[in-house]
Design an enzyme around this catalytic site. Structure first.
Site, PDB file in Angstrom:
ATOM      1  CD  GLU A 196      15.219  63.756  68.684  1.00 58.82           C
ATOM      2  OE1 GLU A 196      15.533  63.503  67.613  1.00 58.82           O
ATOM      3  OE2 GLU A 196      14.301  63.233  69.532  1.00 58.82           O
ATOM      4  CG  ASN A 214      11.800  60.045  78.292  1.00 61.26           C
ATOM      5  OD1 ASN A 214      11.152  61.023  78.324  1.00 61.26           O
ATOM      6  ND2 ASN A 214      12.824  60.176  78.612  1.00 61.26           N
ATOM      7  CD  GLU A 230       6.426  56.346  69.179  1.00 63.15           C
ATOM      8  OE1 GLU A 230       5.843  55.294  69.889  1.00 63.15           O
ATOM      9  OE2 GLU A 230       7.572  56.809  69.363  1.00 63.15           O
ATOM     10  CD  GLU A 264      10.336  55.383  68.585  1.00 60.04           C
ATOM     11  OE1 GLU A 264      11.300  54.695  67.812  1.00 60.04           O
ATOM     12  OE2 GLU A 264       9.816  55.167  69.390  1.00 60.04           O
ATOM     13  CG  PHE A 314       6.608  55.900  88.723  1.00 56.91           C
ATOM     14  CD1 PHE A 314       5.447  55.649  88.597  1.00 56.91           C
ATOM     15  CD2 PHE A 314       7.005  57.217  88.821  1.00 56.91           C
ATOM     16  CE1 PHE A 314       4.410  56.499  88.595  1.00 56.91           C
ATOM     17  CE2 PHE A 314       5.887  58.341  88.868  1.00 56.91           C
ATOM     18  CZ  PHE A 314       4.490  57.851  88.904  1.00 56.91           C
TER      19      PHE A 314
HETATM   20  P1  ADP Z   1      11.321  55.079  72.481  1.00 54.79           P
HETATM   21  O1  ADP Z   1      11.849  54.395  71.333  1.00 54.79           O
HETATM   22  O2  ADP Z   1      12.089  54.819  73.682  1.00 54.79           O
HETATM   23  O3  ADP Z   1       9.858  55.188  72.334  1.00 54.79           O
HETATM   24  P2  ADP Z   1      10.892  57.897  71.334  1.00 54.79           P
HETATM   25  O4  ADP Z   1      11.991  58.651  70.502  1.00 54.79           O
HETATM   26  O5  ADP Z   1       9.773  57.424  71.220  1.00 54.79           O
HETATM   27  O6  ADP Z   1      11.883  56.703  72.152  1.00 54.79           O
HETATM   28  O7  ADP Z   1      10.843  58.982  72.659  1.00 54.79           O
HETATM   29  C1  ADP Z   1      10.010  58.434  73.844  1.00 54.79           C
HETATM   30  C2  ADP Z   1       9.258  59.666  74.598  1.00 54.79           C
HETATM   31  O8  ADP Z   1      10.283  60.608  75.090  1.00 54.79           O
HETATM   32  C3  ADP Z   1       8.480  60.573  73.986  1.00 54.79           C
HETATM   33  O9  ADP Z   1       7.249  59.991  73.813  1.00 54.79           O
HETATM   34  C4  ADP Z   1       8.619  61.908  74.427  1.00 54.79           C
HETATM   35  O10 ADP Z   1       7.777  62.170  75.610  1.00 54.79           O
HETATM   36  C5  ADP Z   1       9.931  61.721  74.724  1.00 54.79           C
HETATM   37  N1  ADP Z   1      11.020  62.638  73.857  1.00 54.79           N
HETATM   38  C6  ADP Z   1      11.456  61.847  72.969  1.00 54.79           C
HETATM   39  N2  ADP Z   1      12.360  62.798  72.211  1.00 54.79           N
HETATM   40  C7  ADP Z   1      12.117  63.924  72.561  1.00 54.79           C
HETATM   41  C8  ADP Z   1      12.285  65.410  72.360  1.00 54.79           C
HETATM   42  N3  ADP Z   1      13.194  65.739  71.387  1.00 54.79           N
HETATM   43  N4  ADP Z   1      11.889  66.407  72.928  1.00 54.79           N
HETATM   44  C9  ADP Z   1      10.993  65.924  74.126  1.00 54.79           C
HETATM   45  N5  ADP Z   1      10.505  65.019  74.288  1.00 54.79           N
HETATM   46  C10 ADP Z   1      10.991  63.801  73.646  1.00 54.79           C
HETATM   47  P1  ADP Z   2       4.986  51.157  72.543  1.00 54.46           P
HETATM   48  O1  ADP Z   2       5.881  52.382  71.674  1.00 54.46           O
HETATM   49  O2  ADP Z   2       4.607  50.302  71.828  1.00 54.46           O
HETATM   50  O3  ADP Z   2       3.873  51.801  73.377  1.00 54.46           O
HETATM   51  P2  ADP Z   2       7.302  51.040  74.117  1.00 54.46           P
HETATM   52  O4  ADP Z   2       8.012  51.952  73.295  1.00 54.46           O
HETATM   53  O5  ADP Z   2       7.234  51.062  75.658  1.00 54.46           O
HETATM   54  O6  ADP Z   2       5.843  50.526  73.336  1.00 54.46           O
HETATM   55  O7  ADP Z   2       8.220  49.590  74.054  1.00 54.46           O
HETATM   56  C1  ADP Z   2       7.214  48.406  73.852  1.00 54.46           C
HETATM   57  C2  ADP Z   2       7.830  47.087  74.380  1.00 54.46           C
HETATM   58  O8  ADP Z   2       9.242  47.039  73.510  1.00 54.46           O
HETATM   59  C3  ADP Z   2       8.697  47.440  75.876  1.00 54.46           C
HETATM   60  O9  ADP Z   2       8.831  45.994  76.579  1.00 54.46           O
HETATM   61  C4  ADP Z   2      10.250  47.945  75.540  1.00 54.46           C
HETATM   62  O10 ADP Z   2      10.704  47.432  76.368  1.00 54.46           O
HETATM   63  C5  ADP Z   2      10.278  46.772  74.224  1.00 54.46           C
HETATM   64  N1  ADP Z   2      11.080  47.516  73.113  1.00 54.46           N
HETATM   65  C6  ADP Z   2      10.932  48.685  72.539  1.00 54.46           C
HETATM   66  N2  ADP Z   2      12.047  48.775  71.610  1.00 54.46           N
HETATM   67  C7  ADP Z   2      12.852  48.004  71.829  1.00 54.46           C
HETATM   68  C8  ADP Z   2      14.011  47.790  71.345  1.00 54.46           C
HETATM   69  N3  ADP Z   2      14.679  48.340  70.271  1.00 54.46           N
HETATM   70  N4  ADP Z   2      14.824  46.582  71.919  1.00 54.46           N
HETATM   71  C9  ADP Z   2      14.392  45.859  72.708  1.00 54.46           C
HETATM   72  N5  ADP Z   2      12.964  46.101  73.118  1.00 54.46           N
HETATM   73  C10 ADP Z   2      12.339  47.023  72.863  1.00 54.46           C
HETATM   74 MG    MG Z   3       8.677  55.735  70.985  1.00 49.67          MG
END
Ligand code: ADP
Ligand code: ADP
Ligand code: MG
Length: 659
Positions: free
Chosen positions: A200, A235, A275, A288, A348
């Site tokens: 995306e 992220n 989100e 998502e 980190f």
């Molecule tokens: P996750 O399932 O790992 O939480 P997300 O899709 O929620 O993945 O994305 C995690 C973070 O990555 C977001 O909070 C944002 O900071 C960044 N991110 C994800 N997608 C985008 C995007 N299309 N453009 C900019 N930042 C993004």
């Molecule tokens: P939140 O979006 O609740 O702030 P995170 O995206 O950082 O949290 O993820 C929360 C926890 O869940 C982390 O420990 C991450 O590693 C785990 N996690 C999130 N999505 C998945 C997934 N699809 N499969 C396995 N572990 C996941």
């Molecule tokens: Mg997320």
């Protein structure tokens, strides 16, 4: 209501769920792996069932073992926490088949929303604005390049099953797309067992703002305001707050309504999070939906006064929501800091080890201040490589954002962790930054504020005064105890040499002279050997410092800085000037392992010529693949390790020679 529930999780979230269940009079069953036989969640639960070896895939991720544990203990329902099986539709279906209630949404909602591609399609159909992108699967690197060019750079390559910031890469050109595609795919495969990838548009410097929703099994869905989670590294969120300093009433409502519509589109019947990323003009785009309790849910609890786990239990048991949208009132401001076992000074990277010291600040709750610490560890516990490296979630609430930040800064200065690298100093630094205090944040905050990495905070003049004052008062007390009468000390700090004078007069207080500045303190709270010291300048200014005796001085941690001070009598200080200066050895010709982890790939062999930035080896830790790159043009002289080796921090991977 259920009489007994099982918590299919570990760590802080298992403990947090157990707390609410206990309060509601529900019996709890914990599950645990080998690594967790002594864990806090096991101690807190009424019963505990062993479910296998330390690897999550052989314990916490095995749905059959969880179901067997329910049968064995008579647990009627399962709370999955977050991570592990929380967004696993097959698990949810298996529970339902076994006649056990899943404390979460229905299987269909998990299936639809647990997958980023599917959820984007549903969101689009429900008229929710989504991040522009290609919503199909991407087969290979060539196709990825083609699609990236159609979307136009920069793009984000993502794993459809992704979570926790894993399996995600930014690409700004074709080469990065190819590399990113391969990395994301293999990371997704190893982390989620599902290597489907999509692409995306990458939105530059957005804010991450998410809406908490809550539904029941009778078609009611409400939203409980937003949380802003823009302070992220890799992220992944590290500081969250509620409400967002960026939203106005109209945008909050518009986002809330869209989130509720999306939840209704999948008959959502539990707590969940939608989100969004929000650009500078307050345009928001769906990212998502997390169909579970979110890590940062406490900040919502603190501003709404609700217990989200209690709400989840009530709706899972079939009760109707008692709260209507109009009943939801947001009050005050809440901050959350995630304390991670990681080393901010090494980009980190995760850190492991035993918590030699673990002393959180006192939790408290009154009209103007709440301090809450959610954790799953205790002093002496081990932070292993098997699970998430989060140590605790420290939250503060206060009527205003500024006072919540101030309370957080204070709570962090009292939080003592030793034995494991951690991010307390980093969190303290952010809490003290003008830009953060002004609420001027976005997801690139850390990259922008620390472009060359984090090396500890630079103290203001006043903060430095606090550090020196603390050191000379301790020195005075130590000298007094030893029967020495000296009140004059030369303090060596940060390359400076400062003449000081310290005296305590009963009934008057402390008189301090630091260089030319005269200061008076009402009091100083510290005793020999204590690791915290508090200066009482006056009723309002009472800074807390972490202190340790070190040689002829002290090591002091304060406001994100870590300083070593040397204190000498004026005579000795004069002689110091004739001492040779120590030099540090040159390590630039070695590639050192930056974190404990396993070498999964070597891209070079002895004799190869490498260029700056070239990928040399991949070290995998905490399921993250980290590419180690060459710092400069050089020849590989020898390689000390083999693929598959598990290395400790600073072990030499290879040696270079100049050419
Ligand atoms: P996750 O399932 O790992 O939480 P997300 O899709 O929620 O993945 O994305 C995690 C973070 O990555 C977001 O909070 C944002 O900071 C960044 N991110 C994800 N997608 C985008 C995007 N299309 N453009 C900019 N930042 C993004
Ligand atoms: P939140 O979006 O609740 O702030 P995170 O995206 O950082 O949290 O993820 C929360 C926890 O869940 C982390 O420990 C991450 O590693 C785990 N996690 C999130 N999505 C998945 C997934 N699809 N499969 C396995 N572990 C996941
Ligand atoms: Mg997320």
């Amino acid at each position: 209501m259920f009489k007994k529930i099982l918590i299919a999780n570990r760590g802080e979230i298992a403990c947090r769920v157990i707390k609410t269940a206990k309060r509601m009079g529900i019996k709890t069953v914990a599950v645990y792996s080998d690594a967790d036989s002594e864990a806090l969640h096991v101690k807190m639960a009424d019963e505990a069932v062993y479910i296998g070896s330390s690897k999550a895939s052989e314990s916490y991720l095995m749905s059959e073992k969880i179901i067997t544990a329910c049968r064995k203990t008579g647990a009627e329902a399962v709370h999955p926490g977050y991570g592990f099986l929380s967004e696993n539709a097959a698990f949810c279906a298996a529970l339902s088949k076994a006649g056990i209630t899943f404390i979460g949404p229905n299987t269909k909602a998990i299936e639809a929303m647990g997958d980023k591609i599917t959820s984007k399609k549903i969101a689009k159909d429900a008229d929710i604005s989504i991040v522009p992108g290609f919503m199909g699967l991407i087969d290979d690197a060539d196709m990825a390049v083609k699609i990236a060019n159609e979307i136009t750079y920069p793009v984000m390559i993502k794993a459809s099953a992704g979570g926790g910031g894993k399996g995600m890469r930014i690409a700004t050109n074709d080469e990065e797309t190819r590399q990113g595609f391969a990395r994301s795919k293999s990371e997704a495969k190893s982390s989620f067992g599902d290597d489907r990838i999509f692409i995306e548009k990458f939105i530059t410097k957005p804010r991450h703002i998410e809406i908490q929703v809550l539904g029941d099994k009778h078609g009611n869905v409400i939203y409980l305001g937003e949380r802003e989670c823009s302070i992220q590294r890799r992220n992944q969120k590290i500081i969250e707050e509620a409400p967002s300093p960026f939203l106005d009433v109209a945008t909050r409502k518009a986002m809330g309504v869209e989130a509720v519509n999306l939840a209704k589109a999948v008959d959502y019947c539990s707590a969940g999070t939608v989100e969004f990323i929000v650009d500078e003009k307050r345009n928001f785009y769906f990212l998502e939906m997390n169909t579970r309790l979110q890590v940062e849910h406490p900040v919502t609890e603190m501003i709404t006064g609700l217990d989200l786990v209690e709400q989840m239990l009530l709706v899972a048991a079939g009760e109707k929501l008692k709260i209507k949208q109009d009943d939801v009132k947001l009050s005050g401001w809440a901050m959350e800091s995630r304390l991670y076992a990681e080393d901010p000074k090494r980009n980190f990277l995760p850190s492991v080890g035993r918590l030699k010291r673990y002393r959180p600040p006192q939790e408290l709750k009154n009209k103007n201040l709440i301090v809450r610490n959610d954790t799953g560890v205790y002093e002496g516990a081990e932070i292993s490589t098997f699970y998430d490296p989060m140590i605790a979630k420290l939250c503060t609430w206060s009527p205003t954002r500024k006072s919540a930040i101030y309370a957080m800064a204070n709570a962090l200065s009292e939080f003592e962790i030793e034995g494991v690298g951690n991010n307390i100093e980093f969190l303290q630094t952010v809490m003290g930054q003008e830009r953060f205090i002004n609420g001027d944040i976005n997801t690139a905050y850390i990259e922008d504020e620390f472009p060359n990495g984090f090396f500890g905070a630079t103290l203001t003049k006043k903060q430095k005064r606090d550090v020196i004052a603390c050191a000379i008062m301790m020195q005075f007390l130590i000298a007094q105890r030893a029967g020495q009468a000296s009140k004059k000390w030369v303090v060596f700090i940060d390359g400076e040499e400062i003449l000081t004078k310290v005296n305590f007069i009963d009934g008057v207080g402390w008189k301090l002279k630091i260089g030319k500045d005269k200061n008076k303190a009402q009091g100083f709270v510290w005793h020999f050997g204590a690791s915290l010291a508090r200066i009482i300048w006056n009723d309002n200014e009472r800074p807390i410092l972490k202190v340790k005796q070190a040689g002829t001085g002290f090591n002091i941690q304060y406001c994100g800085a870590d300083l070593t001070l040397k204190l000498l009598l004026p005579k000795a200080a004069k002689l110091m000037r004739y001492m040779p200066i120590k030099t540090t050895p040159d390590m630039s010709k070695y590639l050192l392992c930056p974190m404990p982890g396993q070498i999964t790939r070597l891209n070079v062999k002895t004799g190869d010529i490498v260029e700056a930035g070239q990928g040399l080896a991949i070290v995998e830790a905490m399921k993250m693949e980290n590419m180690l790159t060459a710092a400069k043009h050089a020849r590989v002289k020898n390689i000390n390790i083999e693929v598959g080796d598990v290395l400790a921090v600073d072990e030499v991977i290879m040696e270079f020679e100049e050419i």
